[in-house]
Design an enzyme around this catalytic site. Sequence first.
Site, PDB file in Angstrom:
ATOM      1  N   LYS A 119     -20.574  55.176  35.698  1.00  0.00           N
ATOM      2  CA  LYS A 119     -22.053  55.166  36.095  1.00  0.00           C
ATOM      3  C   LYS A 119     -22.061  56.148  37.714  1.00  0.00           C
ATOM      4  O   LYS A 119     -21.562  56.130  37.921  1.00  0.00           O
ATOM      5  CB  LYS A 119     -23.003  53.662  36.497  1.00  0.00           C
TER       6      LYS A 119
HETATM    7  N1  GLU Z   1     -28.811  54.764  31.819  1.00  0.00           N
HETATM    8  C1  GLU Z   1     -28.294  53.989  30.217  1.00  0.00           C
HETATM    9  C2  GLU Z   1     -28.295  52.976  30.718  1.00  0.00           C
HETATM   10  O1  GLU Z   1     -28.123  52.352  31.601  1.00  0.00           O
HETATM   11  C3  GLU Z   1     -28.007  54.868  29.566  1.00  0.00           C
HETATM   12  C4  GLU Z   1     -26.442  55.145  29.836  1.00  0.00           C
HETATM   13  C5  GLU Z   1     -26.323  56.642  28.466  1.00  0.00           C
HETATM   14  O2  GLU Z   1     -26.959  56.625  27.672  1.00  0.00           O
HETATM   15  O3  GLU Z   1     -24.889  56.264  28.826  1.00  0.00           O
HETATM   16  O4  GLU Z   1     -27.878  52.160  29.680  1.00  0.00           O
END
Ligand code: GLU
Length: 429
Positions: A119
């Site tokens: 993240k």
């Molecule tokens: N931000 C989204 C999540 O928390 C998508 C993450 C992604 O597609 O890599 O799942």
Amino acid sequence: MSLEATLPGLDPAMEKEFNPWLAAEARFNEAATLLGLDDGFQKVLKSPAMEVTVHIPVELEDGRLEVFTGYRVQHSIARGPAKGGIRFAPDVTLDEVRALASWMTWKCAVVNIPFGGGKGGVICDPTLLSKNELERITRRYTAALMDVIGPERDVPAPDMNTNEQTMAWIMDTYSMHKRSTVTAVVTGKPLNLGGSRGRVEATGRGCLFVTLQALKKFGLEPSETKIVVQGFGNVGGKAAKLMHQAGMKIIAVVEWDGAVYNPKGIDPEALQKHRQETGSITGYAEAEDMDRFEAMFLPCDVLVPAAKENVIHSKNAAKIQAKIICEGANGPTTAEADQILDEKRIFVIPDILANAGGVTVSYFEWVQDRMGYFWNEEMVNSRLEEIMVNSFQDVVAYGERHKVHNRSAAYMVALDRVAFAIKLRGIYA
Ligand code: GLU
């Protein structure tokens, strides 16, 4: 939505409860103990593999120089490249990014896609920045992370306050440095830049698929189902639209600036149009305005918290009158609230399962980019459905077999899969 906006009179003593890393740790510890993982192995599984902090200088529109702080955390790369979004918000913290990265590891493992978890976040207030400023922040952040991200290393995606345009800038910056177009470095891109059909609605569609499975367990038909959606953005807005199309009644929508209620049901697309025209969901002719702190506690079949962390906590969980909670957001429920929901026998579809539709279609996007061959929307949606339904069945069956609630079951399934991968790979010395 800021925490203050969701929680009236935030009690500083609850700070610990609201620390997302401590919340992630509490769930982790419980599942790891139930699985009987030894201490050393728990440390390996829990610790982030890499945390990077960057301080990025950016020239603002008025010529001033500002330095923004950004993070990228790779929690795990045991099952594949790190995967997870990047958020832009004034209150981003390293603890938050760390927790969200670990949730991505467990999420990818629950739906069994070949990624670890990561993240990113940049501390900034997008509402105060121009498009050019946002572009410069994004590009400089990407340039600083050239050795960290990559299709085989770590693949970012959109998250709070980032979108297709942000991903296009990241893809372009990375490609300029690499001297060739590398579409697979990020997912959630615009369709004509290597994006996947169905990605924009994927998280909401995933919520729909798991909710339909949960309704079956309760013997409820979609047409007799009342839904309350908290958060009307990319996740909640799309989930509401798709649930409405599936015949469910959206009786209330809650946003940071107000809530609307109609026991006969609200048409989410018409409400969206009203918001576009007026800037708010309130004052909508086809529904009544309601106190946003009360709407979440209306009697309903399914509550979809789809905004931010910590909206369901130890002080309000007892007030919830839903049969099912489908966690569209990451971490909407604190660890302290889990027990209260369990005592109330509320069927929780935990975030790492409920909102995994987004990263699942991100996986499809990454596959399509690497193949250079793109699927039609029907193919994307049917493969998404298969993964969400199977994962739901796996988690619920695991919980029933081991007599644990769904969240513990999801963590146990995930931890077990990641632990298995690490054991097979061995600890490199
Ligand atoms: N931000 C989204 C999540 O928390 C998508 C993450 C992604 O597609 O890599 O799942």
